[in-house]
Design a protein around this motif. Sequence first.
Motif, PDB file in Angstrom:
ATOM      1  N   ILE A  66       0.861  -1.173   0.000  1.00 13.97           N
ATOM      2  CA  ILE A  66       0.000   0.000   0.000  1.00 13.97           C
ATOM      3  C   ILE A  66       0.902   1.228   0.000  1.00 13.97           C
ATOM      4  N   LYS A  67       0.629   2.147  -0.897  1.00 17.23           N
ATOM      5  CA  LYS A  67       1.486   3.314  -1.059  1.00 17.23           C
ATOM      6  C   LYS A  67       1.159   4.408  -0.033  1.00 17.23           C
ATOM      7  N   GLU A  68      -0.087   4.426   0.455  1.00 15.56           N
ATOM      8  CA  GLU A  68      -0.478   5.478   1.384  1.00 15.56           C
ATOM      9  C   GLU A  68       0.164   5.251   2.748  1.00 15.56           C
ATOM     10  N   LYS A  69       0.601   6.338   3.332  1.00 16.99           N
ATOM     11  CA  LYS A  69       1.200   6.265   4.654  1.00 16.99           C
ATOM     12  C   LYS A  69       0.084   6.354   5.687  1.00 16.99           C
ATOM     13  N   HIS A  70       0.190   5.563   6.710  1.00 22.26           N
ATOM     14  CA  HIS A  70      -0.811   5.579   7.778  1.00 22.26           C
ATOM     15  C   HIS A  70      -0.720   6.919   8.510  1.00 22.26           C
ATOM     16  N   VAL A  71      -1.856   7.574   8.667  1.00 24.27           N
ATOM     17  CA  VAL A  71      -1.888   8.888   9.325  1.00 24.27           C
ATOM     18  C   VAL A  71      -2.230   8.685  10.802  1.00 24.27           C
ATOM     19  N   ILE A  72      -1.369   9.240  11.648  1.00 22.70           N
ATOM     20  CA  ILE A  72      -1.578   9.143  13.095  1.00 22.70           C
ATOM     21  C   ILE A  72      -1.970  10.529  13.611  1.00 22.70           C
ATOM     22  N   ASP A  73      -3.001  10.586  14.410  1.00 22.88           N
ATOM     23  CA  ASP A  73      -3.453  11.851  15.016  1.00 22.88           C
ATOM     24  C   ASP A  73      -2.671  12.064  16.303  1.00 22.88           C
ATOM     25  N   TRP A  74      -1.538  12.729  16.186  1.00 21.26           N
ATOM     26  CA  TRP A  74      -0.658  12.935  17.337  1.00 21.26           C
ATOM     27  C   TRP A  74      -1.308  13.845  18.389  1.00 21.26           C
ATOM     28  N   GLU A  75      -2.117  14.793  17.933  1.00 27.22           N
ATOM     29  CA  GLU A  75      -2.757  15.728  18.874  1.00 27.22           C
ATOM     30  C   GLU A  75      -3.728  14.992  19.786  1.00 27.22           C
ATOM     31  N   ALA A  76      -4.413  14.004  19.249  1.00 25.94           N
ATOM     32  CA  ALA A  76      -5.345  13.234  20.084  1.00 25.94           C
ATOM     33  C   ALA A  76      -4.574  12.457  21.139  1.00 25.94           C
ATOM     34  N   ARG A  78      -1.708  13.461  22.428  1.00 21.83           N
ATOM     35  CA  ARG A  78      -1.149  14.441  23.368  1.00 21.83           C
ATOM     36  C   ARG A  78      -2.185  14.805  24.442  1.00 21.83           C
ATOM     37  N   LYS A  79      -3.437  14.716  24.108  1.00 25.55           N
ATOM     38  CA  LYS A  79      -4.484  15.034  25.078  1.00 25.55           C
ATOM     39  C   LYS A  79      -4.562  13.974  26.175  1.00 25.55           C
ATOM     40  N   VAL A  80      -4.182  12.737  25.816  1.00 25.97           N
ATOM     41  CA  VAL A  80      -4.287  11.624  26.763  1.00 25.97           C
ATOM     42  C   VAL A  80      -2.955  11.351  27.453  1.00 25.97           C
ATOM     43  N   LEU A  81      -1.859  11.460  26.723  1.00 25.72           N
ATOM     44  CA  LEU A  81      -0.526  11.116  27.235  1.00 25.72           C
ATOM     45  C   LEU A  81       0.313  12.379  27.418  1.00 25.72           C
ATOM     46  N   PRO A  82       1.411  12.275  28.185  1.00 27.39           N
ATOM     47  CA  PRO A  82       2.307  13.428  28.307  1.00 27.39           C
ATOM     48  C   PRO A  82       2.908  13.790  26.944  1.00 27.39           C
ATOM     49  N   ALA A  83       3.054  15.060  26.694  1.00 28.26           N
ATOM     50  CA  ALA A  83       3.530  15.567  25.402  1.00 28.26           C
ATOM     51  C   ALA A  83       4.931  15.058  25.079  1.00 28.26           C
ATOM     52  N   GLU A  84       5.813  14.912  26.116  1.00 31.37           N
ATOM     53  CA  GLU A  84       7.184  14.449  25.872  1.00 31.37           C
ATOM     54  C   GLU A  84       7.183  13.020  25.317  1.00 31.37           C
TER      55      GLU A  84
END
Length: 188
Positions: A66-76, A78-84
């Motif tokens: 599959i050529k498409e890269k999996h998109v991860i919602d990093w902001e979602a 960050r709301k649950v886990l520590p930003a670091e």
Amino acid sequence: MALVGAFRASRALRALAGRSAAGGLDWKEMDHWIDYWSFSPDVKTELLKLKHHITETAHRMDALFIKEKHVIDWEAHRKVLPAEVVDLYQKTYESIEVPKYVDEDREEAIKMFADLEQKAIKADEEFAAARAKLEEEEEKIRKFKERLPTITVDEVLAEHPDIKEKIDAEIRALNWDYAPLGSKEIAK
């Protein structure tokens, strides 16, 4: 005659598969040829199995590449886990490089196959020549066997002057190689 028909049919199907392998197999045309050559239902069943395996393999290969890269919602995250932690995972994820497969063996395999094919063609030609020679010898032997009850020594010597020459040379040299019955050694 049925064997010849089956051979021709298999050649036609191989040619059809080879012609259309680049753009996918034309299953309807293959079904047409199988019906045309009146193959058994077992052949049709095997063809359906082959079609199923080829399409299943094609779907698996499509899923792998599959050529498409999996998109991860990093902001979602960050709301649950520590930003670091999320930043560390994001940095690591984006630094991953998947190596691309470089096909180096294909050309070598094609050359090896071409060499094997040339050797097979050469061996086939040599076999055909040897077979023709053996058939010629077989015909000579058959004709000789037919003449065997009526042939004379003079006729054999006329056909093979080298044997006549050898016998004459032995007679001139008084080399008879005659062994009386019952003796164990040849008198010289």
